[in-house]
Write a protein that holds these residues in place. Structure first.
Motif, PDB file in Angstrom:
ATOM      1  N   VAL A 177     -21.430   7.773   1.716  1.00 52.02           N
ATOM      2  CA  VAL A 177     -21.882   8.339   2.992  1.00 52.02           C
ATOM      3  C   VAL A 177     -21.546   9.824   3.065  1.00 52.02           C
ATOM      4  CG1 VAL A 177     -21.532   8.317   5.500  1.00 52.02           C
ATOM      5  CG2 VAL A 177     -21.796   6.168   4.243  1.00 52.02           C
ATOM      6  N   LYS A 178     -22.513  10.635   3.525  1.00 52.51           N
ATOM      7  CA  LYS A 178     -22.314  12.081   3.642  1.00 52.51           C
ATOM      8  C   LYS A 178     -22.534  12.599   5.050  1.00 52.51           C
ATOM      9  CE  LYS A 178     -21.367  14.121   0.478  1.00 52.51           C
ATOM     10  NZ  LYS A 178     -20.010  14.224  -0.138  1.00 52.51           N
ATOM     11  N   GLY A 179     -22.947  11.749   5.970  1.00 55.42           N
ATOM     12  CA  GLY A 179     -23.159  12.227   7.326  1.00 55.42           C
ATOM     13  C   GLY A 179     -23.229  11.088   8.321  1.00 55.42           C
ATOM     14  N   VAL A 180     -22.807  11.379   9.541  1.00 52.26           N
ATOM     15  CA  VAL A 180     -22.824  10.378  10.612  1.00 52.26           C
ATOM     16  C   VAL A 180     -23.302  11.052  11.898  1.00 52.26           C
ATOM     17  CG1 VAL A 180     -21.432   8.785  11.998  1.00 52.26           C
ATOM     18  CG2 VAL A 180     -20.867   9.128   9.583  1.00 52.26           C
ATOM     19  N   ARG A 211     -14.981  -5.610   3.536  1.00 55.56           N
ATOM     20  CA  ARG A 211     -15.302  -5.080   4.869  1.00 55.56           C
ATOM     21  C   ARG A 211     -16.319  -6.005   5.544  1.00 55.56           C
ATOM     22  NH1 ARG A 211     -15.650   1.438   4.575  1.00 55.56           N
ATOM     23  NH2 ARG A 211     -14.523   1.818   2.640  1.00 55.56           N
ATOM     24  N   VAL A 257     -26.589   6.995   9.742  1.00 52.34           N
ATOM     25  CA  VAL A 257     -25.697   7.263   8.628  1.00 52.34           C
ATOM     26  C   VAL A 257     -26.491   7.731   7.416  1.00 52.34           C
ATOM     27  CG1 VAL A 257     -23.804   6.310   7.251  1.00 52.34           C
ATOM     28  CG2 VAL A 257     -24.360   5.299   9.477  1.00 52.34           C
ATOM     29  N   TYR A 294      -9.382   3.922   3.725  1.00 58.19           N
ATOM     30  CA  TYR A 294      -9.678   4.200   5.131  1.00 58.19           C
ATOM     31  C   TYR A 294      -9.015   5.489   5.603  1.00 58.19           C
ATOM     32  CZ  TYR A 294     -11.372  -0.451   4.539  1.00 58.19           C
ATOM     33  OH  TYR A 294     -12.044  -1.537   4.052  1.00 58.19           O
ATOM     34  N   GLY A 341     -13.561  10.929   5.651  1.00 61.28           N
ATOM     35  CA  GLY A 341     -13.512  10.038   6.808  1.00 61.28           C
ATOM     36  C   GLY A 341     -12.664  10.627   7.920  1.00 61.28           C
ATOM     37  N   MET A 387     -18.096   7.070   7.722  1.00 59.13           N
ATOM     38  CA  MET A 387     -17.931   8.056   6.650  1.00 59.13           C
ATOM     39  C   MET A 387     -17.061   7.488   5.517  1.00 59.13           C
ATOM     40  SD  MET A 387     -18.965  11.179   5.952  1.00 59.13           S
ATOM     41  CE  MET A 387     -19.095  12.387   7.283  1.00 59.13           C
ATOM     42  N   SER A 388     -16.246   6.493   5.830  1.00 61.93           N
ATOM     43  CA  SER A 388     -15.373   5.909   4.800  1.00 61.93           C
ATOM     44  C   SER A 388     -16.131   4.992   3.848  1.00 61.93           C
ATOM     45  CB  SER A 388     -14.222   5.134   5.458  1.00 61.93           C
ATOM     46  OG  SER A 388     -14.667   3.870   5.900  1.00 61.93           O
ATOM     47  N   ILE A 389     -17.395   4.683   4.173  1.00 63.76           N
ATOM     48  CA  ILE A 389     -18.190   3.842   3.264  1.00 63.76           C
ATOM     49  C   ILE A 389     -18.612   4.679   2.054  1.00 63.76           C
ATOM     50  CG2 ILE A 389     -20.314   2.490   3.023  1.00 63.76           C
ATOM     51  CD1 ILE A 389     -20.202   2.014   6.075  1.00 63.76           C
ATOM     52  N   ASN A 390     -18.578   4.075   0.897  1.00 67.75           N
ATOM     53  CA  ASN A 390     -18.959   4.773  -0.328  1.00 67.75           C
ATOM     54  C   ASN A 390     -20.319   5.434  -0.173  1.00 67.75           C
ATOM     55  OD1 ASN A 390     -17.241   2.472  -0.669  1.00 67.75           O
ATOM     56  ND2 ASN A 390     -17.279   2.881  -2.861  1.00 67.75           N
ATOM     57  N   PHE A 393     -27.021  15.056   5.688  1.00 71.99           N
ATOM     58  CA  PHE A 393     -28.259  14.302   5.855  1.00 71.99           C
ATOM     59  C   PHE A 393     -29.356  14.739   4.885  1.00 71.99           C
ATOM     60  CE2 PHE A 393     -26.122  12.839   9.589  1.00 71.99           C
ATOM     61  CZ  PHE A 393     -26.584  11.546   9.729  1.00 71.99           C
ATOM     62  N   LYS A 426      -9.676   8.339   3.819  1.00 68.61           N
ATOM     63  CA  LYS A 426     -10.376   9.321   3.000  1.00 68.61           C
ATOM     64  C   LYS A 426     -10.406  10.686   3.685  1.00 68.61           C
ATOM     65  CE  LYS A 426     -13.520   6.297   0.389  1.00 68.61           C
ATOM     66  NZ  LYS A 426     -14.881   5.714   0.321  1.00 68.61           N
ATOM     67  N   ALA A 471     -17.289   7.476  13.502  1.00 75.73           N
ATOM     68  CA  ALA A 471     -17.550   8.490  12.476  1.00 75.73           C
ATOM     69  C   ALA A 471     -16.654   8.262  11.267  1.00 75.73           C
ATOM     70  CB  ALA A 471     -17.326   9.884  13.043  1.00 75.73           C
ATOM     71  N   SER A 472     -15.377   8.018  11.519  1.00 73.80           N
ATOM     72  CA  SER A 472     -14.435   7.768  10.430  1.00 73.80           C
ATOM     73  C   SER A 472     -14.787   6.481   9.691  1.00 73.80           C
ATOM     74  CB  SER A 472     -13.025   7.685  11.008  1.00 73.80           C
ATOM     75  OG  SER A 472     -12.111   7.255  10.051  1.00 73.80           O
ATOM     76  N   VAL A 518     -21.669  14.813  12.245  1.00 70.80           N
ATOM     77  CA  VAL A 518     -20.808  15.472  11.256  1.00 70.80           C
ATOM     78  C   VAL A 518     -21.395  15.228   9.873  1.00 70.80           C
ATOM     79  CG1 VAL A 518     -18.503  15.564  10.229  1.00 70.80           C
ATOM     80  CG2 VAL A 518     -18.740  15.090  12.668  1.00 70.80           C
ATOM     81  N   GLU A 519     -21.410  16.272   9.080  1.00 70.52           N
ATOM     82  CA  GLU A 519     -21.868  16.160   7.699  1.00 70.52           C
ATOM     83  C   GLU A 519     -20.802  16.702   6.753  1.00 70.52           C
ATOM     84  OE1 GLU A 519     -26.614  16.901   7.777  1.00 70.52           O
ATOM     85  OE2 GLU A 519     -25.373  18.687   8.053  1.00 70.52           O
ATOM     86  N   SER A 525      -3.243   3.561   4.206  1.00 66.46           N
ATOM     87  CA  SER A 525      -4.601   4.079   4.069  1.00 66.46           C
ATOM     88  C   SER A 525      -5.610   3.026   3.640  1.00 66.46           C
ATOM     89  CB  SER A 525      -4.605   5.236   3.087  1.00 66.46           C
ATOM     90  OG  SER A 525      -3.975   6.339   3.693  1.00 66.46           O
ATOM     91  N   ASN A 526      -5.158   1.869   3.251  1.00 67.24           N
ATOM     92  CA  ASN A 526      -6.085   0.796   2.936  1.00 67.24           C
ATOM     93  C   ASN A 526      -6.184  -0.210   4.075  1.00 67.24           C
ATOM     94  OD1 ASN A 526      -7.040   1.140  -0.053  1.00 67.24           O
ATOM     95  ND2 ASN A 526      -4.908   1.794   0.031  1.00 67.24           N
ATOM     96  N   ASP A 558       0.845  -1.186   0.000  1.00 71.05           N
ATOM     97  CA  ASP A 558       0.000   0.000   0.000  1.00 71.05           C
ATOM     98  C   ASP A 558       0.887   1.244   0.000  1.00 71.05           C
ATOM     99  OD1 ASP A 558      -2.216   1.588   0.100  1.00 71.05           O
ATOM    100  OD2 ASP A 558      -2.815   1.048   2.130  1.00 71.05           O
ATOM    101  N   GLU A 561     -13.981   7.270  16.080  1.00 70.44           N
ATOM    102  CA  GLU A 561     -13.608   6.184  15.172  1.00 70.44           C
ATOM    103  C   GLU A 561     -14.820   5.630  14.426  1.00 70.44           C
ATOM    104  OE1 GLU A 561     -10.867   3.389  16.887  1.00 70.44           O
ATOM    105  OE2 GLU A 561      -9.379   4.981  17.107  1.00 70.44           O
TER     106      GLU A 561
END
Lengths: 366, 366, 366, 366
Positions: C240-243, C134, C290, D223, D228, C235-238, D249, D225, C231-232, D243-244, C3-4, B28, C229
């Motif tokens: 996603v715009k909010g948590v 995942r 999410v 991970y 993220g 949010m890292s899921i394709n 949302f 991102k 939140a991260s 967080v957005e 990062s992966n 990576d 963590e």
């Protein structure tokens, strides 16, 4: 990730320059409930300190530790422990000349090329002054290892220039300024050091470290092996040029039938491995050996360049150690202790319930 | 953080057991745009492979690399590069006996105590089979270093048991199965190895590695020093018991006036330091030396215990190398290359614009 | 660092592109002794899979998991677990056109600018195909959490476009293809989705996740907080715009007297906090929410540019999901489970003996 | 790895408790050559400080920053920058009572259960006092981003309880104590806050942050991102519950044809994405929104337990903010800046030469 941080779970971040206002460290991940007081640091810091005998640098630092955080009513709370030591004997001499010269054998040249700027006062960040905080952090690590795991770390000087010990009595080590394991040789060492100091030269040294009491199981293959991390920890000490585990370089000329340690009913019958097999502690004493180069700060002049590329003759008139390896004993111990506490916590994380799982498969560890 | 991952920015995660279905790695952080093809791995994997001469283990693995990801139309894309090698010569013999015995000098005992379970087939994860993937990852690192930075890494056998080279001709190294830098001694080495194999015993070795072409500035003090990371990288190789940088343990008996490398107008006049000062590359060749213990897998019987604590006599009848150090040359090179590419990227991150900032202060690096 | 890789102690490294030969992952740091078989992955992978109903993409992948390492005789050994899934339904159509166009709302434009090269086949690395691994890694995490800690993670669809559930019956979730907690609305959802698909458009969604059974104490302040963590991770899921944690954005308009959860003798009387206080689990159920954006792959044409800077009209004719949020339920669960197992191990590392130390100070936790 | 460290390459480690002797941080990995002086911190620390208006807590800290290391002759040297702030207004009242009570909505209960010990003075480590050092570190990050990359970060209050701005004029933000983007509403806000303070209650808030000037390419899938890491960074701030990124949302109820941002010849035509696609910056302004819960420290009594499990009524008589979200603006800005500088350095590491490689393949980025 950060390069001034050592350890993954018991993470020590150090900061400070040799002649800046202060040096310090932040210890993150210390288990809660450990008793720590400012006085705890005095003993090991004194072992590392200069200015105690004529055989070390004349710089005299009080090395008074202030605990800024992470300890409440005498106990660690699990939050970061910040330790601060003010520099008190940083001489305010003119650094204009040294700031423009590269001292051979020092990091002046490489810091300059890496960063395009460097703090020239006493070597700045590259000074062994930084190791003070390793020793301080190591005090906490040693205390936890001793109290929780009954693990003890001890170092000694195993070679001074060409002189090797005539005996191996570790109880003698703390009774002489050379951390030497054979008391009868102390006068010889003093004479050797006096002559060396008079000559303006310096000499290398070898340090041995042993850790007793380790359980089998500490260490994480493949790239977090116990011996791999010890090698990195010890090599990161100023002036270190080599690290051995167990028989080290002597293994090169050994036969396999000689090197492999037999296992009898009462345990291992020898310890060529130095307490590590496959990167994991075997339960035998952990044995390391470390090579220190002679310090490069000498009264004897040497050719070099200045930052403009012009030839200069460099002479070090400041305070220095004729053999930096001597004071390195508590530093080596500290680094070993920092590796061990980190591995102990990592082992607890992954395998803390190995005893529980084991019975689930016949023939597995009881 | 993960212990099977090496490197911070060029991060190599390896997986796989000696006799499992496959071994592999994920790389990576590789810079995008580097040309990589499956054929690129063949040369170095063959140098590491067993079964090529009578002096190494008889196991014969095809070591065919499948690139699973991270390369598009022949170029790296900056996403993780996964490499897979199927194990093809993992013999399906009965491991029942070995599964219950601790082979002295091996990791059987320590894995058992750490994890409470172990894969006994060929040593499982602790087998040197894992180093195949280090070599594969090292191929990519070497290629980037050569193409982008003109840095070359070369290793050789610098001692075999008690035999040391009578000359130092690195151009000879690839022309003999021992990676020996003095062609005239090859018959002597063959006879030595034949006798050794006949005796059923094994012997240690010393490996030298040099990296040429490094610019000054690679390496991150304090705990990410170039030499510190080399020490960890090399010590993490199976069977390694010692690591030296530059003069290494010879520094112990040296004087400071002898060790420090003078700097003349044309550059450094010697290289006792081995190319590193203060943990940062000086621009001189990087010199390392590595001690390998003799392999512990011998036909000669040895006392040990089984997992029930009962005494057993262990005899290794399987395939093994009488001197594991020989095949370790490409592994050592790979680990050095992995350290270098990682440090190169880290240097670019923090100091990529040092040339730009420098003029802002008079007297600073131009 | 890489990062992966996700997680510090239970570290999951994923690799693979949407239309490459395979996707996979390496799980490092899994505790030993956990029973894992290839069949364990089937259930959750099927929940995430496309091609099961007319409401998801028509791509049909077998998603057969091969365990390459780290499991011996059905149990994890503590060494890296590598999982491999071959891509079987990657269509060999011509990507020449898409390779030169930036699809609005996708990562084409940003990958191109970052790396200077990208794999355009099905979105390459930026495809949600990656989330398969995942889910696979999450299966192991969920199993450990359930067996060792009695912790369960469950997700559901809490909003589909503008439709919100008329009830909250989590036992209904697995009985309909929308993971909807109110069975009576399923026909309404089907009609909505049919109309949406017919229109060629897509819509966003909201996913809820709850984790039950957490003990108090998981989570590491300050920058490794449990909620930070999560939140991260989410949010890292394709797409996603909010948590949100607990009451999330509803907290903005709340009064303090309303938000703070009273503690009665029998425990907390409400759960506005969502099970986290100061970044550490409180022992209440962990509640997350999410937001998923609508997918950008539409039959409806849209203005964009090609890599030469010329205007193009982009139309996606391939297979796609009209609402990516639906299949995201097992992905969200997996990410929550991965955060939890990692924090559980980290907590054991630092505080595994808190019960032991506690009695040393009067008035401290018994 | 350490949980009190934020960032991978620009790594900020904070330490200190609310009423301990000092708080501080160590910034490791800062590029060399950046001009930094103690005065640089004053502006942002004042924006975060309490005691300036009647709408914030009455605690008044001087917040004088001492630079302990890493800066020489006004420029960063590339070595760790340690910053220290002595606590000066930590009241020496009796904490005996609070030490035995769990304040609802605070971290008392969870720290106690995690560590078995806690520093009760002013919340100890869990106090928002810690965020002072985030702001200080953020000052350095902001300066580098502005000078090197022309990137600016600005935050504002986008909701106070139920009040939303009647306009969006970011130039007005710094001219009122509420960081409110619509000057005409300031009297309304003052009246609202006065009534709130009188009632003894508190209220939540929403903070907006925008970063302008980002180039496309920052952010590391999968991970690491950009979004993220922003989510983690912002969620780690005390009292944050959501967080957005971009439309956040609101995306849930959007259609794909509405959400995806068209790309015209002159660039993107909208910014629903908030400047991030696939975890990588698109070159558009980065837009975040953060939900703060109302503070739980109230004069209004609340039921709780003490550490012995007995019911108690908790009343907070100390100083507190009726709306913690207001002072959070510089904290949010700092966290965004810390994410950005770290990603900028990571991008330079891996892709610093993308411009060079690009021409090697026809049709790739010019």
């Amino acid at each position: 990730m950060a390069s001034n941080t050592f350890g993954k779970l018991f993470a020590v971040t150090t900061f400070g320059e040799s002649h800046g206002p202060a040096i310090g460290c932040v210890i993150d991940g210390c288990p809660p409930g450990l008793a720590i007081a400012a006085e705890d640091f005095a003993h090991d810091l004194a072992r590392r300190a200069t200015g105690k005998t004529r055989h070390t640098s004349a710089r005299h630092e009080a090395d008074e530790v202030e605990i800024l955080s992470g300890v409440y009513e005498g106990l660690t709370t699990g939050t970061p422990i910040a330790l601060l030591i003010r520099n008190t004997d940083a001489r305010s001499k003119d650094y204009a000349k040294i700031a423009e010269q590269f001292r051979p054998g020092h990091a002046d040249y490489t810091y300059w090329h890496k960063y395009g700027i460097r703090d020239p006062r006493g070597g700045g960040r590259s000074s062994a002054r930084e190791t003070t905080m390793r020793v301080a952090a190591g005090v906490i690590a040693k205390k936890w290892l001793a109290e929780k795991c009954d693990v003890r770390v001890q170092g000694w000087l195993s070679q001074l220039g060409e002189i090797t010990p005539g005996g191996h009595d570790l109880t003698a080590v703390e009774d002489n300024p050379f951390f030497w394991p054979h008391a009868a040789q102390v006068p010889e060492l003093e004479a050797y050091m006096d002559a060396l100091r008079k000559s303006g030269d310096s000499v290398g040294a070898r340090v041995g470290v042993v850790a007793d009491g380790l359980p089998p199981g500490w260490g994480e293959p493949i790239y977090g092996k116990l011996d791999g991390e010890l090698a990195s920890a010890l090599m990161s000490i100023n002036a270190v040029k080599g690290v051995e585990i167990g028989d080290g370089f002597a293994s090169v000329a050994q036969k396999g039938s000689e090197h492999r340690d037999h296992i009898a009913a009462r345990g291992f019958e020898s310890n060529h491995a130095g307490g590590v097999l496959g990167g994991i502690s075997s339960g035998q004493p952990l044995r390391c050996s470390v090579a220190f180069k002679p310090t490069s700060s000498l009264r004897l002049p040497v050719d070099s360049l200045d930052i403009h590329g012009d030839p200069v003759e460099v002479v070090t008139t400041g305070r220095h150690d004729p053999c930096v390896g001597i004071r390195a004993i508590p530093i080596c111990e500290a680094m070993v202790a920092l590796v061990l506490i980190d591995q102990a916590l990592r082992h607890r994380a992954q395998c803390g319930d190995v005893g529980d799982v084991a019975p689930r498969v016949p023939g597995r560890k009881p």
